[in-house]
Structures are given as structure tokens and as C-alpha cells.
Design an enzyme around this catalytic site. Sequence first.
Site, PDB file in Angstrom:
ATOM      1  N   GLU A  51       0.836  -1.213   0.000  1.00  0.00           N
ATOM      2  CA  GLU A  51       0.000   0.000   0.000  1.00  0.00           C
ATOM      3  C   GLU A  51       0.866   1.256   0.000  1.00  0.00           C
ATOM      4  O   GLU A  51       0.580   2.209  -0.731  1.00  0.00           O
ATOM      5  CB  GLU A  51      -0.941  -0.002   1.207  1.00  0.00           C
ATOM      6  CG  GLU A  51      -2.034  -1.042   1.138  1.00  0.00           C
ATOM      7  CD  GLU A  51      -3.029  -0.789   0.013  1.00  0.00           C
ATOM      8  OE1 GLU A  51      -3.248   0.384  -0.369  1.00  0.00           O
ATOM      9  OE2 GLU A  51      -3.595  -1.764  -0.478  1.00  0.00           O
ATOM     10  N   GLN A  56       0.979   6.579  -5.737  1.00  0.00           N
ATOM     11  CA  GLN A  56       1.567   7.415  -6.792  1.00  0.00           C
ATOM     12  C   GLN A  56       2.743   6.735  -7.507  1.00  0.00           C
ATOM     13  O   GLN A  56       3.666   7.399  -7.961  1.00  0.00           O
ATOM     14  CB  GLN A  56       2.006   8.765  -6.228  1.00  0.00           C
ATOM     15  CG  GLN A  56       0.865   9.555  -5.648  1.00  0.00           C
ATOM     16  CD  GLN A  56       1.297  10.880  -5.078  1.00  0.00           C
ATOM     17  OE1 GLN A  56       2.466  11.173  -4.923  1.00  0.00           O
ATOM     18  NE2 GLN A  56       0.331  11.717  -4.760  1.00  0.00           N
ATOM     19  N   THR A  57       2.728   5.409  -7.575  1.00  0.00           N
ATOM     20  CA  THR A  57       3.782   4.669  -8.262  1.00  0.00           C
ATOM     21  C   THR A  57       3.139   3.600  -9.132  1.00  0.00           C
ATOM     22  O   THR A  57       2.219   2.907  -8.700  1.00  0.00           O
ATOM     23  CB  THR A  57       4.742   4.013  -7.240  1.00  0.00           C
ATOM     24  OG1 THR A  57       5.263   5.028  -6.378  1.00  0.00           O
ATOM     25  CG2 THR A  57       5.899   3.316  -7.943  1.00  0.00           C
ATOM     26  N   LEU A  94      11.442   4.270  -6.349  1.00  0.00           N
ATOM     27  CA  LEU A  94       9.995   4.448  -6.165  1.00  0.00           C
ATOM     28  C   LEU A  94       9.607   5.910  -5.987  1.00  0.00           C
ATOM     29  O   LEU A  94       8.436   6.251  -6.092  1.00  0.00           O
ATOM     30  CB  LEU A  94       9.497   3.641  -4.956  1.00  0.00           C
ATOM     31  CG  LEU A  94       9.615   2.127  -5.084  1.00  0.00           C
ATOM     32  CD1 LEU A  94       9.171   1.456  -3.791  1.00  0.00           C
ATOM     33  CD2 LEU A  94       8.792   1.617  -6.245  1.00  0.00           C
ATOM     34  N   GLY A  95      10.586   6.780  -5.696  1.00  0.00           N
ATOM     35  CA  GLY A  95      10.296   8.193  -5.514  1.00  0.00           C
ATOM     36  C   GLY A  95       9.540   8.481  -4.229  1.00  0.00           C
ATOM     37  O   GLY A  95       9.207   7.567  -3.476  1.00  0.00           O
ATOM     38  N   TYR A  96       9.280   9.738  -3.979  1.00  0.00           N
ATOM     39  CA  TYR A  96       8.527  10.170  -2.802  1.00  0.00           C
ATOM     40  C   TYR A  96       9.014   9.462  -1.533  1.00  0.00           C
ATOM     41  O   TYR A  96       8.307   8.693  -0.898  1.00  0.00           O
ATOM     42  CB  TYR A  96       7.022   9.954  -2.989  1.00  0.00           C
ATOM     43  CG  TYR A  96       6.454  10.687  -4.173  1.00  0.00           C
ATOM     44  CD1 TYR A  96       6.209  12.050  -4.105  1.00  0.00           C
ATOM     45  CD2 TYR A  96       6.186  10.022  -5.365  1.00  0.00           C
ATOM     46  CE1 TYR A  96       5.694  12.740  -5.198  1.00  0.00           C
ATOM     47  CE2 TYR A  96       5.682  10.694  -6.465  1.00  0.00           C
ATOM     48  CZ  TYR A  96       5.443  12.051  -6.368  1.00  0.00           C
ATOM     49  OH  TYR A  96       4.947  12.723  -7.452  1.00  0.00           O
TER      50      TYR A  96
END
Length: 109
Positions: A51, A56-57, A94-96
Site C-alpha cells: 500500500e 503514486q507509483t 519508487l520516488g517520494y
Amino acid sequence: MKNADRTPSTGPIPRRSVHEFQRTIYSYFQENERELPWRLTNDPYKILVSEFMLQQTQVQRVLETYGHFIARFTDFAALARAQLRDVLAAWQGLGYNRRAMSMHRTAQR
């Protein structure tokens, strides 16, 4: 005023409409279901990791990272004991990074 310009009703949605929507979504899922590792487990930790990662991925990017992450941090206790820098390194791609930081704090609690 046209129907398209009106604000939707804030009243209750008719039960029939809810059931029709549920059937439509379930039917689509049955026809298009993908086997994803977090769907093949009842382990709350593995589901929570998915989750956090899926926010946003794209699913494909998560699939590339998820297995390695779970292998490295096998449960809440392992993730909680880990150094944040190690968690962020495993999160790479994955960023963020705030999501990884939040997940790490969640495991510690």
C-alpha cells in the site's frame, strides 16, 4: 441548465445503483485480474508495504522493488530495527521518499 452542469445530489445512492456498480467492477476485475504478490498473502505487513509503495507509483515499478524489499525487511520488527538510510536505499526507484520514512515510523510504532 443542462444535466451535465448540475452538481450531483448529496443524498443517498440507491441500493440498486450500488449493486450495479459493484457487479461492473467485480466483472472487470475477473476479466483483467493480474497476479500480484500482495494479493497472494494475508500477511498484514506485506500488504501494508504494498500500500505504501503503490501510492503514486506504477505497479510495474513496485513489482521491481517489492520482492527485494520484503526479503530485506521481512516483518515489522525487521523494518523497525533498520537504519533509515538502509530503508531509503531499498526504496530507491519508487520516488517520494517521505512514504518510506512514514512506513519506517509506522513499523517502529
